[in-house]
Design a protein around this motif. Sequence first.
Motif, PDB file in Angstrom:
ATOM      1  N   SER A  89       5.820  17.660   5.002  1.00 31.38           N
ATOM      2  CA  SER A  89       5.220  16.535   4.288  1.00 31.38           C
ATOM      3  C   SER A  89       5.185  15.310   5.203  1.00 31.38           C
ATOM      4  O   SER A  89       6.116  15.080   5.971  1.00 31.38           O
ATOM      5  N   TYR A 102      11.789   9.033   3.257  1.00 29.36           N
ATOM      6  CA  TYR A 102      12.429   7.772   2.879  1.00 29.36           C
ATOM      7  C   TYR A 102      13.774   7.674   3.606  1.00 29.36           C
ATOM      8  O   TYR A 102      14.398   8.687   3.926  1.00 29.36           O
ATOM      9  N   HIS A 151       0.799  -1.222   0.000  1.00 28.63           N
ATOM     10  CA  HIS A 151       0.000   0.000   0.000  1.00 28.63           C
ATOM     11  C   HIS A 151       0.834   1.275   0.000  1.00 28.63           C
ATOM     12  O   HIS A 151       0.276   2.369  -0.039  1.00 28.63           O
ATOM     13  N   ASN A 152       2.138   1.150   0.064  1.00 27.00           N
ATOM     14  CA  ASN A 152       3.004   2.320   0.145  1.00 27.00           C
ATOM     15  C   ASN A 152       2.958   3.149  -1.138  1.00 27.00           C
ATOM     16  O   ASN A 152       2.791   2.613  -2.226  1.00 27.00           O
ATOM     17  N   GLU A 153       3.142   4.440  -0.969  1.00 29.31           N
ATOM     18  CA  GLU A 153       3.270   5.358  -2.104  1.00 29.31           C
ATOM     19  C   GLU A 153       4.718   5.294  -2.595  1.00 29.31           C
ATOM     20  O   GLU A 153       5.641   5.096  -1.804  1.00 29.31           O
ATOM     21  N   TRP A 154       4.907   5.494  -3.872  1.00 32.73           N
ATOM     22  CA  TRP A 154       6.229   5.624  -4.469  1.00 32.73           C
ATOM     23  C   TRP A 154       6.291   7.037  -5.023  1.00 32.73           C
ATOM     24  O   TRP A 154       5.516   7.392  -5.914  1.00 32.73           O
ATOM     25  N   LEU A 155       7.188   7.842  -4.459  1.00 33.85           N
ATOM     26  CA  LEU A 155       7.245   9.260  -4.806  1.00 33.85           C
ATOM     27  C   LEU A 155       8.656   9.658  -5.235  1.00 33.85           C
ATOM     28  O   LEU A 155       9.645   9.105  -4.740  1.00 33.85           O
ATOM     29  N   LEU A 194       5.559  16.499  -1.764  1.00 34.26           N
ATOM     30  CA  LEU A 194       4.476  15.948  -2.574  1.00 34.26           C
ATOM     31  C   LEU A 194       4.451  16.635  -3.938  1.00 34.26           C
ATOM     32  O   LEU A 194       4.369  17.866  -4.007  1.00 34.26           O
ATOM     33  N   TYR A 232       5.554  12.340   4.209  1.00 33.73           N
ATOM     34  CA  TYR A 232       6.289  11.281   3.520  1.00 33.73           C
ATOM     35  C   TYR A 232       7.797  11.486   3.662  1.00 33.73           C
ATOM     36  O   TYR A 232       8.293  12.597   3.569  1.00 33.73           O
ATOM     37  N   TYR A 258       4.997   6.817   5.343  1.00 30.21           N
ATOM     38  CA  TYR A 258       3.931   7.795   5.585  1.00 30.21           C
ATOM     39  C   TYR A 258       3.633   7.824   7.073  1.00 30.21           C
ATOM     40  O   TYR A 258       3.163   6.835   7.627  1.00 30.21           O
ATOM     41  N   GLU A 285      10.312   4.406  -2.322  1.00 31.73           N
ATOM     42  CA  GLU A 285       9.208   3.872  -1.524  1.00 31.73           C
ATOM     43  C   GLU A 285       9.118   4.726  -0.263  1.00 31.73           C
ATOM     44  O   GLU A 285      10.078   4.834   0.492  1.00 31.73           O
ATOM     45  N   SER A 338       1.414   9.553   8.677  1.00 31.04           N
ATOM     46  CA  SER A 338      -0.020   9.744   8.926  1.00 31.04           C
ATOM     47  C   SER A 338      -0.331  10.876   9.906  1.00 31.04           C
ATOM     48  O   SER A 338      -1.417  10.911  10.471  1.00 31.04           O
TER      49      SER A 338
END
Length: 183
Positions: free
Chosen positions: A79, A83, A27-31, A68, A81, A43, A40, A45
């Motif tokens: 943000s 890594y 379910h992770n976002e890749w940004l 983002l 997010y 988050y 990867e 939250s």
Amino acid sequence: MRNATVAALIYEFLFDVYRLIDAERGHNEWLPDEHGVVREAFYHSYISCWEWSTSMLEEVGATKTLRLPHTKQDPNRSSPYSYPLMNLDQCRVADFSGFETFDNYCYAMFTFYQLIGQTSGREDEVNLAVRSPQFLETVASKDDVFLIEDIHCVKFRRDRFEEKVMTRWREMQHRIFRRKDCA
């Protein structure tokens, strides 16, 4: 007074980031990072224990915030997010001595206390299944806010935490995690 090192707590925070990235892998976002490399993302939250721990990890250079793309970001809000910039082996041997102050320890332990509350089901019992394999040796056995009952049960001593960490926490004019030379 026995305190775990700030470095040991930093390791636990990075371990937790990797644990959560692995747990949420599907379910992770890749940004994209600042160079366009897709990462990867972890988050947080906007949950304080993870928001605070990732801000410490960024301060020491263990993680980096991902901006983002294609969104107008509030300049007063970071943000959610990030890594990892280092793996756990690199973190284990990194020199974090520039952050070893009692105020940083209190900041990190306050954050760790929140993390324990978020990840443990039983009151005052540390969920060892979500802690690093070195937690017993580098944190619990070194710090008097923990009571090791056996290798399967570590209790968080709230009274000692209040006496040691929260007393200083309430006295601190600026609750900021920062390098010694910036103090």
